[in-house]
Design a protein around this motif. Structure first.
Motif, mmCIF file in Angstrom:
data_model
loop_
_atom_site.group_PDB
_atom_site.id
_atom_site.type_symbol
_atom_site.label_atom_id
_atom_site.label_comp_id
_atom_site.label_asym_id
_atom_site.label_seq_id
_atom_site.Cartn_x
_atom_site.Cartn_y
_atom_site.Cartn_z
ATOM 1 N N ILE A 81 -46.928 -7.543 2.869
ATOM 2 C CA ILE A 81 -47.012 -7.399 4.322
ATOM 3 C C ILE A 81 -47.944 -8.417 4.980
ATOM 4 O O ILE A 81 -47.901 -8.575 6.205
ATOM 5 C CB ILE A 81 -47.464 -5.983 4.709
ATOM 6 C CG1 ILE A 81 -48.890 -5.716 4.227
ATOM 7 C CG2 ILE A 81 -46.499 -4.940 4.154
ATOM 8 C CD1 ILE A 81 -49.454 -4.404 4.730
ATOM 9 N N CYS A 82 -48.790 -9.101 4.180
ATOM 10 C CA CYS A 82 -49.776 -10.004 4.802
ATOM 11 C C CYS A 82 -49.139 -11.086 5.678
ATOM 12 O O CYS A 82 -49.590 -11.307 6.807
ATOM 13 C CB CYS A 82 -50.667 -10.646 3.741
ATOM 14 S SG CYS A 82 -51.599 -9.478 2.744
ATOM 15 N N PRO A 83 -48.109 -11.787 5.173
ATOM 16 C CA PRO A 83 -47.516 -12.834 6.035
ATOM 17 C C PRO A 83 -46.956 -12.262 7.336
ATOM 18 O O PRO A 83 -47.072 -12.904 8.393
ATOM 19 C CB PRO A 83 -46.407 -13.417 5.155
ATOM 20 C CG PRO A 83 -46.836 -13.117 3.759
ATOM 21 C CD PRO A 83 -47.508 -11.779 3.836
ATOM 22 N N LEU A 84 -46.383 -11.073 7.260
ATOM 23 C CA LEU A 84 -45.834 -10.457 8.467
ATOM 24 C C LEU A 84 -46.953 -10.043 9.430
ATOM 25 O O LEU A 84 -46.850 -10.228 10.650
ATOM 26 C CB LEU A 84 -44.987 -9.238 8.093
ATOM 27 C CG LEU A 84 -43.755 -9.521 7.210
ATOM 28 C CD1 LEU A 84 -43.079 -8.212 6.817
ATOM 29 C CD2 LEU A 84 -42.778 -10.426 7.944
ATOM 30 N N ALA A 85 -48.024 -9.488 8.866
ATOM 31 C CA ALA A 85 -49.160 -9.093 9.701
ATOM 32 C C ALA A 85 -49.802 -10.317 10.351
ATOM 33 O O ALA A 85 -50.154 -10.290 11.534
ATOM 34 C CB ALA A 85 -50.185 -8.332 8.862
#
Length: 214
Positions: A81-85
């Protein structure tokens, strides 16, 4: 089901039952008036951290005291989820415009301080086009873990808490001066995250009626 993403600081999952984004948005703790004493210094540790610019800072004294802040967790090699966040927070940064670094401060703390050096975080910030006013932070692993717990980013189940891939997808948002704290899902649209920031930003709250009547 991974309960970690359902947790808010100091609150159990049961207390969150039925709370959607609107519920999180409405959650804030503390009085509307400026607090009479320095509660924030007790709420958060004054952890020594290093920014992606290579500067040594103290979490509370330098980054939080008297400010409106938004804090999330990430790590450079995250493929979840980091890239999306990060993408959503980039949208927030763009929407904030000149308020970033002046009225509102964005912070991303690594979940893997043993791997993410200031230089590595700088490359990450540059790769994603992060602008000034948003700092990526690392520090001693034990210190970062303690800070993560104090921010409410943890799971009571050690097996889940120890799995970095299950980290929370929340953004801790607060106005330290008025002791107003809430959260927003990092995967929600940037406009919703911005609305949560504005919810605790007294400058925006007080400016709105005048604008409406103009």
């Amino acid at each position: 089901m991974n309960t970690r993403r359902q947790l808010l600081a100091g609150m159990g999952a049961a207390a969150l039952g039925g709370l959607g984004w609107a519920g999180w948005h409405a959650l804030d703790v503390g009085p509307e008036q400026a607090r009479p004493r320095d509660l924030g210094a007790g709420r958060f540790p004054n952890t020594k951290l290093y920014t992606h610019e290579g500067r040594e800072v103290r979490f509370y004294d330098d980054l939080v005291r008297g400010k409106v802040v938004a804090v999330n967790l990430m790590y450079v090699l995250c493929r979840g989820i980091c890239p999306l966040a990060t993408r959503n927070l980039l949208g927030v940064q763009k929407m904030l415009g000149e308020r970033v670094g002046r009225d509102v401060f964005l912070y991303s703390i690594t979940l893997q301080p043993e791997h993410d050096s200031p230089r590595g975080l700088k490359r990450y910030a540059e790769t994603h086009g992060v602008k000034p006013g948003w700092l990526f932070l690392t520090g001693a692993p034990a210190d970062v873990k303690d800070l993560r717990y104090r921010l409410g980013f943890y799971d009571p189940d050690p097996s889940i808490d120890g799995d970095v891939e299950t980290h929370t997808g929340m953004v801790r948002i607060g106005n330290d001066r008025y002791d107003r704290w809430t959260m927003a899902p990092a995967l929600s649209p940037p406009g919703q995250i911005l609305a949560t920031i504005n919810h605790v930003d007294r400058l925006i709250v007080h400016a709105a009626p005048a604008q409406a009547g103009a």
